[in-house]
Design an enzyme around this catalytic site. Structure first.
Site, PDB file in Angstrom:
ATOM      1  N   ASP A   1      -8.373  17.211 -16.209  1.00 54.92           N
ATOM      2  CA  ASP A   1      -8.468  15.780 -15.950  1.00 54.92           C
ATOM      3  C   ASP A   1      -7.965  15.415 -17.375  1.00 54.92           C
ATOM      4  OD1 ASP A   1      -9.411  13.253 -16.701  1.00 54.92           O
ATOM      5  OD2 ASP A   1     -11.456  13.523 -15.174  1.00 54.92           O
TER       6      ASP A   1
ATOM      7  N   LYS B   1      -9.135   4.150 -19.501  1.00 53.82           N
ATOM      8  CA  LYS B   1      -9.436   4.834 -20.533  1.00 53.82           C
ATOM      9  C   LYS B   1      -8.130   4.247 -21.787  1.00 53.82           C
ATOM     10  CE  LYS B   1     -12.729   5.347 -18.229  1.00 53.82           C
ATOM     11  NZ  LYS B   1     -13.287   6.454 -17.600  1.00 53.82           N
TER      12      LYS B   1
ATOM     13  N   TYR C   1     -16.711  15.046 -15.290  1.00 51.57           N
ATOM     14  CA  TYR C   1     -17.606  13.634 -14.980  1.00 51.57           C
ATOM     15  C   TYR C   1     -18.444  13.282 -14.636  1.00 51.57           C
ATOM     16  CZ  TYR C   1     -16.736   7.982 -15.233  1.00 51.57           C
ATOM     17  OH  TYR C   1     -16.977   7.131 -14.784  1.00 51.57           O
TER      18      TYR C   1
ATOM     19  N   ARG D   1       0.987  -1.158  -0.192  1.00 46.96           N
ATOM     20  CA  ARG D   1      -0.602   0.050   0.139  1.00 46.96           C
ATOM     21  C   ARG D   1       0.944   1.046  -0.159  1.00 46.96           C
ATOM     22  NH1 ARG D   1      -1.501   1.961   4.571  1.00 46.96           N
ATOM     23  NH2 ARG D   1      -2.630  -0.155   5.288  1.00 46.96           N
TER      24      ARG D   1
HETATM   25  C1  LIG Z   1     -13.590   7.396 -16.415  1.00 50.80           C
HETATM   26  C2  LIG Z   1     -13.673   8.506 -16.365  1.00 50.80           C
HETATM   27  C3  LIG Z   1     -12.925   9.102 -15.285  1.00 50.80           C
HETATM   28  C4  LIG Z   1     -13.190   8.304 -13.264  1.00 50.80           C
HETATM   29  O1  LIG Z   1     -12.225   6.467 -13.867  1.00 50.80           O
HETATM   30  P1  LIG Z   1     -12.854   5.225 -13.743  1.00 50.80           P
HETATM   31  O2  LIG Z   1     -11.134   4.720 -13.791  1.00 50.80           O
HETATM   32  O3  LIG Z   1     -13.802   4.752 -13.844  1.00 50.80           O
HETATM   33  O4  LIG Z   1     -12.096   5.739 -11.948  1.00 50.80           O
HETATM   34  C5  LIG Z   1     -13.056  10.338 -14.748  1.00 50.80           C
HETATM   35  N1  LIG Z   1     -12.810  10.746 -15.558  1.00 50.80           N
HETATM   36  C6  LIG Z   1     -13.384  10.988 -16.424  1.00 50.80           C
HETATM   37  C7  LIG Z   1     -12.897  11.938 -17.654  1.00 50.80           C
HETATM   38  C8  LIG Z   1     -13.436   9.587 -17.074  1.00 50.80           C
HETATM   39  O5  LIG Z   1     -13.729   9.719 -18.177  1.00 50.80           O
END
Ligand SMILES: *Cc1c(COP(=O)(O)O)cnc(C)c1O
Length: 394
Positions: A184, A209, A112, A59
């Site tokens: 982000d 992603k 998001y 961790r």
């Molecule tokens: C999918 C996504 C998230 C969240 O990510 P997870 O891996 O599903 O927790 C945050 N911001 C954006 C722009 C996303 O597409």
């Protein structure tokens, strides 16, 4: 910002890894272990006291995870990075680290869905408020930054309308006021856009992603300066515990190697489908940063390497027309998420943005007829044929 010694396409394969420390293993080894043994009690004491480098417990750090973190820090031109069990673990750790009760967060005009949910939680439980700003000029931004604004939080392109925010402009205003800018960067991946190079401070990725790229991992990443990353590692991450598993870090290292190749193809395919959809009589409007008629096309040219693999479009008709269209698709899969090899389509109003109140959705500029396409790596001609046959049936 660090100066690069090799190019991005080389870094995705080599940065952060030296095989001579790992028995010559070509591929980074998977350290699938929860804890690490100390040779003596005194060594354990020194490691806990921070007087000796070395691993203690996964961790707090793991060698496979460390390689991933160093690689991603290099790709984003940042000093350091930290990996998380999900994109949301990364988002929540960053916002928890930067704010306290009474603070304010200024956000881009859309975030998001679950980030929206987390901002709501911060407001209700900890009295940390937020506002959405158009962020379209220095003047609006200066007016909307409050004395208690603790950070600026940006997504660009914004899901699902593909509106862009000028990162350099926001970073300049924020710097004058000493406010950190968080971006982000999930929709772009480090290949298409590097917010730190435009003066922003912290970058977040849902590595689920494009970074993973194969639809088989949920993970998150944060990049920033050493001081900030250490602070998150020693507080929010250590004590809340949203760490990545070594195996998932290993899968991300594998996915990253092909990131530039995949992103080129995602972008090329998306541009082909954009050409097709833009002219189609049953398509009402289309949102794609590579559209020369897109309001933010100049911002795209300035800060993105390519327009990317995502586009949204609305169908003429109603919510039911949009749903009927989705049900007719054969090759294109109905699913949320993005950045996978498979092309995915989703209906934001009832899926990713279902938690966002209808009025808020209208403010963000979309209604029940909007669909978002994450263009995959298939032959674009087959994707076009699939869209065409489904459009014919509605
Ligand atoms: C999918 C996504 C998230 C969240 O990510 P997870 O891996 O599903 O927790 C945050 N911001 C954006 C722009 C996303 O597409």
């Amino acid at each position: 910002m660090k100066k690069k010694s090799v190019r991005f396409e080389t870094e995705v394969i080599h940065a952060g890894y030296d095989s001579s420390f790992h028995q010559g293993s070509l591929v980074p080894p998977l350290y699938q272990t929860s804890t690490f043994t100390f040779t003596t009690a005194e060594q354990g004491e020194k490691r806990f006291a921070g007087l000796e480098d070395g691993y203690i417990y996964s961790r707090l750090g793991n060698p496979t995870v460390k390689i991933l973190e160093e690689r991603v820090a290099a790709l984003e031109n940042g000093e350091a990075a930290l990996a998380f069990s999900s994109g949301m673990a990364a988002v929540s750790a960053v916002l928890f680290t930067l704010t306290k009760t009474g603070d304010h967060i200024l956000c881009s005009p859309g975030v998001y869905g679950c980030t929206f949910g987390f901002l709501q939680l911060l407001k209700e439980k900890y009295e940390i408020s937020h506002d959405f700003s158009q962020m379209d000029s220095v003047e609006t931004l200066e007016k909307e930054i409050l004395p208690n604004t603790a950070c600026i939080y940006i997504e660009t392109p914004i899901n699902p309308t593909m509106k862009l925010v000028d990162l350099q402009m926001v970073a300049k205003v924020a710097k004058e006021k000493g406010i950190p800018v968080v971006v982000d960067n999930t929709f772009c991946s480090p290949y298409l856009q590097n917010p730190i190079s435009f003066g922003c401070d912290i970058v977040i990725h849902s590595a689920t992603k494009y970074i993973g790229g194969h639809g088989d991992v949920i993970a998150g990443l944060v990049v920033g300066n050493k001081e900030f990353i250490n602070r998150v590692a020693r507080t929010t991450q250590k004590d809340i515990g949203g760490i990545i598993s070594p195996f998932d870090a290993w899968l991300l290292l594998r996915g990253l190697k092909t990131l530039p190749v995949r992103m080129d193809r995602h972008s090329e395919n998306a541009s082909q489908l954009f050409q097709f959809l833009k002219k189609h009589p049953k398509v009402d409007s289309i949102y794609y940063p590579g559209d020369p008629d897109h309001a933010d096309y100049q911002i795209m040219k300035k800060q993105m390497k390519q327009p990317g693999g995502l586009l949204s479009f609305s169908i003429k008709g109603t919510k039911q027309t949009a749903q009927r269209f989705m049900n007719q698709l054969k090759l294109i899969k109905v699913a949320v998420s993005l950045g996978d090899a498979e092309t995915l389509i989703q209906h934001p109003a009832t899926m990713t943005h279902a938690v966002v109140p209808e009025e808020e959705r209208r403010n963000m500029g979309f209604d029940d007829t909007l669909l978002r396409l994450s263009v995959g790596l298939e032959a674009w001609e087959d994707l076009k044929d699939d869209l065409e046959q489904a459009l014919e049936k509605i």
